[in-house]
Design a protein around this motif. Structure first.
Motif, PDB file in Angstrom:
ATOM      1  N   ILE A  53       0.856  -1.180   0.000  1.00 46.03           N
ATOM      2  CA  ILE A  53       0.000   0.000   0.000  1.00 46.03           C
ATOM      3  C   ILE A  53       0.893   1.232   0.000  1.00 46.03           C
ATOM      4  CG2 ILE A  53      -0.231   0.038   2.528  1.00 46.03           C
ATOM      5  CD1 ILE A  53      -3.157   1.067   2.046  1.00 46.03           C
ATOM      6  N   GLN A  54       0.439   2.264  -0.697  1.00 44.35           N
ATOM      7  CA  GLN A  54       1.136   3.545  -0.650  1.00 44.35           C
ATOM      8  C   GLN A  54       0.105   4.631  -0.427  1.00 44.35           C
ATOM      9  OE1 GLN A  54       3.062   3.549  -4.485  1.00 44.35           O
ATOM     10  NE2 GLN A  54       1.303   4.494  -5.504  1.00 44.35           N
ATOM     11  N   TYR A  55       0.544   5.703   0.229  1.00 45.01           N
ATOM     12  CA  TYR A  55      -0.328   6.857   0.407  1.00 45.01           C
ATOM     13  C   TYR A  55       0.469   8.118   0.144  1.00 45.01           C
ATOM     14  CZ  TYR A  55       1.674   7.401   5.125  1.00 45.01           C
ATOM     15  OH  TYR A  55       2.517   7.574   6.188  1.00 45.01           O
ATOM     16  N   TYR A  56      -0.246   9.181  -0.181  1.00 44.89           N
ATOM     17  CA  TYR A  56       0.395  10.430  -0.585  1.00 44.89           C
ATOM     18  C   TYR A  56      -0.619  11.554  -0.473  1.00 44.89           C
ATOM     19  CZ  TYR A  56      -2.042   8.572  -4.598  1.00 44.89           C
ATOM     20  OH  TYR A  56      -3.004   8.006  -5.398  1.00 44.89           O
ATOM     21  N   GLU A  57      -0.106  12.744  -0.170  1.00 44.58           N
ATOM     22  CA  GLU A  57      -0.964  13.918  -0.187  1.00 44.58           C
ATOM     23  C   GLU A  57      -0.994  14.447  -1.616  1.00 44.58           C
ATOM     24  OE1 GLU A  57      -1.771  18.144   2.137  1.00 44.58           O
ATOM     25  OE2 GLU A  57      -0.083  16.884   2.749  1.00 44.58           O
ATOM     26  N   LEU A  58      -2.182  14.774  -2.103  1.00 46.86           N
ATOM     27  CA  LEU A  58      -2.307  15.274  -3.470  1.00 46.86           C
ATOM     28  C   LEU A  58      -1.642  16.645  -3.594  1.00 46.86           C
ATOM     29  CD1 LEU A  58      -4.413  12.988  -3.642  1.00 46.86           C
ATOM     30  CD2 LEU A  58      -5.787  14.498  -5.045  1.00 46.86           C
ATOM     31  N   ASP A  59      -0.932  16.840  -4.707  1.00 48.94           N
ATOM     32  CA  ASP A  59      -0.337  18.142  -4.969  1.00 48.94           C
ATOM     33  C   ASP A  59      -1.393  19.080  -5.563  1.00 48.94           C
ATOM     34  OD1 ASP A  59      -0.614  17.530  -7.712  1.00 48.94           O
ATOM     35  OD2 ASP A  59       1.421  16.775  -7.839  1.00 48.94           O
ATOM     36  N   LYS A  60      -1.041  20.346  -5.699  1.00 46.84           N
ATOM     37  CA  LYS A  60      -2.004  21.359  -6.163  1.00 46.84           C
ATOM     38  C   LYS A  60      -2.547  21.049  -7.550  1.00 46.84           C
ATOM     39  CE  LYS A  60      -0.251  25.149  -3.396  1.00 46.84           C
ATOM     40  NZ  LYS A  60       0.470  26.394  -3.340  1.00 46.84           N
ATOM     41  N   LYS A  76      -5.005  18.139  -7.290  1.00 45.72           N
ATOM     42  CA  LYS A  76      -6.217  18.595  -6.609  1.00 45.72           C
ATOM     43  C   LYS A  76      -7.090  19.413  -7.563  1.00 45.72           C
ATOM     44  CE  LYS A  76      -5.688  20.330  -2.446  1.00 45.72           C
ATOM     45  NZ  LYS A  76      -5.112  20.882  -1.201  1.00 45.72           N
ATOM     46  N   ARG A  77      -6.484  20.281  -8.326  1.00 48.03           N
ATOM     47  CA  ARG A  77      -7.233  21.101  -9.283  1.00 48.03           C
ATOM     48  C   ARG A  77      -7.867  20.221 -10.351  1.00 48.03           C
ATOM     49  NH1 ARG A  77      -3.354  24.194 -11.614  1.00 48.03           N
ATOM     50  NH2 ARG A  77      -2.818  24.840  -9.532  1.00 48.03           N
ATOM     51  N   GLU A  78      -7.111  19.237 -10.847  1.00 46.39           N
ATOM     52  CA  GLU A  78      -7.612  18.303 -11.866  1.00 46.39           C
ATOM     53  C   GLU A  78      -8.854  17.555 -11.368  1.00 46.39           C
ATOM     54  OE1 GLU A  78      -6.179  13.984 -13.618  1.00 46.39           O
ATOM     55  OE2 GLU A  78      -4.638  15.441 -13.106  1.00 46.39           O
ATOM     56  N   TYR A  79      -8.862  17.189 -10.091  1.00 50.43           N
ATOM     57  CA  TYR A  79      -9.977  16.441  -9.508  1.00 50.43           C
ATOM     58  C   TYR A  79     -11.087  17.334  -8.964  1.00 50.43           C
ATOM     59  CZ  TYR A  79      -7.282  12.060  -9.646  1.00 50.43           C
ATOM     60  OH  TYR A  79      -6.590  10.938 -10.033  1.00 50.43           O
ATOM     61  N   GLY A  80     -10.876  18.642  -8.966  1.00 53.71           N
ATOM     62  CA  GLY A  80     -11.913  19.570  -8.522  1.00 53.71           C
ATOM     63  C   GLY A  80     -11.850  19.934  -7.047  1.00 53.71           C
ATOM     64  N   TYR A  81     -10.691  19.764  -6.424  1.00 60.06           N
ATOM     65  CA  TYR A  81     -10.553  20.125  -5.016  1.00 60.06           C
ATOM     66  C   TYR A  81      -9.910  21.499  -4.878  1.00 60.06           C
ATOM     67  CZ  TYR A  81     -11.605  15.248  -4.130  1.00 60.06           C
ATOM     68  OH  TYR A  81     -12.211  14.020  -4.088  1.00 60.06           O
ATOM     69  N   GLY A  82     -10.164  22.108  -3.732  1.00 65.06           N
ATOM     70  CA  GLY A  82      -9.589  23.414  -3.429  1.00 65.06           C
ATOM     71  C   GLY A  82      -8.498  23.291  -2.388  1.00 65.06           C
ATOM     72  N   SER A  83      -8.738  23.906  -1.229  1.00 61.81           N
ATOM     73  CA  SER A  83      -7.707  23.967  -0.193  1.00 61.81           C
ATOM     74  C   SER A  83      -7.752  22.793   0.784  1.00 61.81           C
ATOM     75  CB  SER A  83      -7.855  25.274   0.588  1.00 61.81           C
ATOM     76  OG  SER A  83      -9.140  25.328   1.194  1.00 61.81           O
ATOM     77  N   GLU A  84      -8.643  21.827   0.564  1.00 63.24           N
ATOM     78  CA  GLU A  84      -8.730  20.682   1.466  1.00 63.24           C
ATOM     79  C   GLU A  84      -7.412  19.903   1.484  1.00 63.24           C
ATOM     80  OE1 GLU A  84     -12.683  20.347  -0.977  1.00 63.24           O
ATOM     81  OE2 GLU A  84     -10.622  20.944  -1.372  1.00 63.24           O
ATOM     82  N   LYS A  85      -7.169  19.211   2.584  1.00 58.21           N
ATOM     83  CA  LYS A  85      -6.027  18.311   2.694  1.00 58.21           C
ATOM     84  C   LYS A  85      -6.520  16.937   2.229  1.00 58.21           C
ATOM     85  CE  LYS A  85      -2.294  17.186   5.840  1.00 58.21           C
ATOM     86  NZ  LYS A  85      -1.742  17.414   7.189  1.00 58.21           N
ATOM     87  N   VAL A  86      -6.077  16.535   1.026  1.00 55.67           N
ATOM     88  CA  VAL A  86      -6.584  15.319   0.387  1.00 55.67           C
ATOM     89  C   VAL A  86      -5.437  14.328   0.213  1.00 55.67           C
ATOM     90  CG1 VAL A  86      -7.783  14.365  -1.628  1.00 55.67           C
ATOM     91  CG2 VAL A  86      -8.275  16.712  -0.878  1.00 55.67           C
ATOM     92  N   PHE A  87      -5.682  13.082   0.658  1.00 53.82           N
ATOM     93  CA  PHE A  87      -4.712  12.008   0.495  1.00 53.82           C
ATOM     94  C   PHE A  87      -5.292  10.960  -0.443  1.00 53.82           C
ATOM     95  CE2 PHE A  87      -2.949  13.847   4.252  1.00 53.82           C
ATOM     96  CZ  PHE A  87      -1.606  13.513   4.243  1.00 53.82           C
ATOM     97  N   GLY A  88      -4.411  10.309  -1.194  1.00 53.20           N
ATOM     98  CA  GLY A  88      -4.787   9.182  -2.029  1.00 53.20           C
ATOM     99  C   GLY A  88      -4.040   7.943  -1.585  1.00 53.20           C
ATOM    100  N   THR A  89      -4.608   6.785  -1.902  1.00 51.56           N
ATOM    101  CA  THR A  89      -3.926   5.519  -1.633  1.00 51.56           C
ATOM    102  C   THR A  89      -4.046   4.608  -2.852  1.00 51.56           C
ATOM    103  OG1 THR A  89      -5.768   4.212  -0.741  1.00 51.56           O
ATOM    104  CG2 THR A  89      -4.617   5.650   0.813  1.00 51.56           C
ATOM    105  N   ILE A  97      -6.888  10.094   8.442  1.00 56.87           N
ATOM    106  CA  ILE A  97      -7.751  11.117   9.037  1.00 56.87           C
ATOM    107  C   ILE A  97      -7.291  11.474  10.453  1.00 56.87           C
ATOM    108  CG2 ILE A  97     -10.088  11.459   9.964  1.00 56.87           C
ATOM    109  CD1 ILE A  97     -11.080  10.202   7.312  1.00 56.87           C
ATOM    110  N   ASN A  98      -7.021  10.470  11.268  1.00 56.07           N
ATOM    111  CA  ASN A  98      -6.715  10.728  12.674  1.00 56.07           C
ATOM    112  C   ASN A  98      -5.270  11.120  12.939  1.00 56.07           C
ATOM    113  OD1 ASN A  98      -9.393  10.143  13.467  1.00 56.07           O
ATOM    114  ND2 ASN A  98      -8.940   7.962  13.419  1.00 56.07           N
ATOM    115  N   GLN A  99      -4.327  10.588  12.166  1.00 53.09           N
ATOM    116  CA  GLN A  99      -2.912  10.887  12.400  1.00 53.09           C
ATOM    117  C   GLN A  99      -2.378  12.003  11.498  1.00 53.09           C
ATOM    118  OE1 GLN A  99      -1.286   9.347  14.991  1.00 53.09           O
ATOM    119  NE2 GLN A  99      -3.299   8.454  15.361  1.00 53.09           N
ATOM    120  N   LEU A 100      -2.826  12.033  10.244  1.00 54.01           N
ATOM    121  CA  LEU A 100      -2.304  13.022   9.294  1.00 54.01           C
ATOM    122  C   LEU A 100      -3.321  14.120   8.990  1.00 54.01           C
ATOM    123  CD1 LEU A 100      -0.312  10.693   6.875  1.00 54.01           C
ATOM    124  CD2 LEU A 100       0.438  11.839   8.965  1.00 54.01           C
ATOM    125  N   HIS A 101      -4.476  14.059   9.641  1.00 52.47           N
ATOM    126  CA  HIS A 101      -5.495  15.109   9.587  1.00 52.47           C
ATOM    127  C   HIS A 101      -6.018  15.375   8.177  1.00 52.47           C
ATOM    128  CE1 HIS A 101      -4.264  15.559  13.697  1.00 52.47           C
ATOM    129  NE2 HIS A 101      -3.025  15.785  13.300  1.00 52.47           N
TER     130      HIS A 101
END
Length: 182
Positions: free
Chosen positions: A74-81, A84-97, A124-128
């Motif tokens: 398994i791998q996880y990562y925080e989405l880069d700007k 996030k823009r490509e997927y329609g996100y704004g300033s949220e802290k979004v992780f993918g796996t 959610i609980n450790q990396l917010h």
């Protein structure tokens, strides 16, 4: 052992040098490749080294263990700007796996559901994380059912999103929202 997370007999730890042989074994198995990377893209040790060990991306690469036996990745990562823009996100802290169980005799035992739930809770609980996302191919009903059991919802169709076995495949953007925020 230094585990990132543990849930009973399931644990996740960072990838180690000794894991190369297992990754090469799993990623040369047509049953695994049908769902992860594609059967036309088998891995040897050199490819495992370049993809999982030599790349300096922001993914945290981990092994999945069950009763102390390595069974998957398994791998996880925080989405880069840009993503996030490509997927329609704004300033949220979004992780993918991204994940797979490489030992096929561990399939269909509920381990994937426990893994996804545990990793989502960790993010959610450790990396917010505000949101956790995945993008399975639309034909991969087993993965989609697993993610839906874990509380993920289909939020957007991603046409021709991923090259798999020689053709670009549609994927679902699936999302889990931090229940403390919504």
């Amino acid at each position: 052992m230094d585990f990132l997370l543990q849930n009973g007999s399931l644990s996740v730890r960072r990838l180690k040098e000794k894991d190369k042989l297992l990754l090469a074994k799993w990623l040369s198995d047509p049953k695994v490749l049908e769902y992860y990377e594609g059967r036309d893209q088998p891995f040897d040790l050199e490819k495992v080294d370049s993809v999982f060990y030599a790349s300096d991306d922001d993914e945290v690469k981990c092994m999945i263990e069950y009763d102390g036996i390595p069974i998957g990745y398994i791998q996880y990562y925080e989405l880069d700007k840009v993503t996030k823009r490509e997927y329609g996100y704004g300033s949220e802290k979004v992780f993918g796996t991204d994940q797979f169980i490489g030992e096929v005799n561990y399939w269909n035992r509920g381990i994937g559901t426990r893994l996804v739930t545990s990793m989502t809770n960790f993010l959610i609980n450790q990396l917010h994380a505000d949101k956790v996302i995945m993008d399975p191919q639309v034909w991969n009903e087993r993965a989609i059912n697993c993610y839906e059991k874990c509380g993920f919802k289909k939020v957007k169709l991603l046409p021709e999103h991923e090259l798999h076995e020689g053709e670009y495949r549609d994927c679902w953007l699936m999302e889990y929202n931090n229940p403390n925020l919504y």
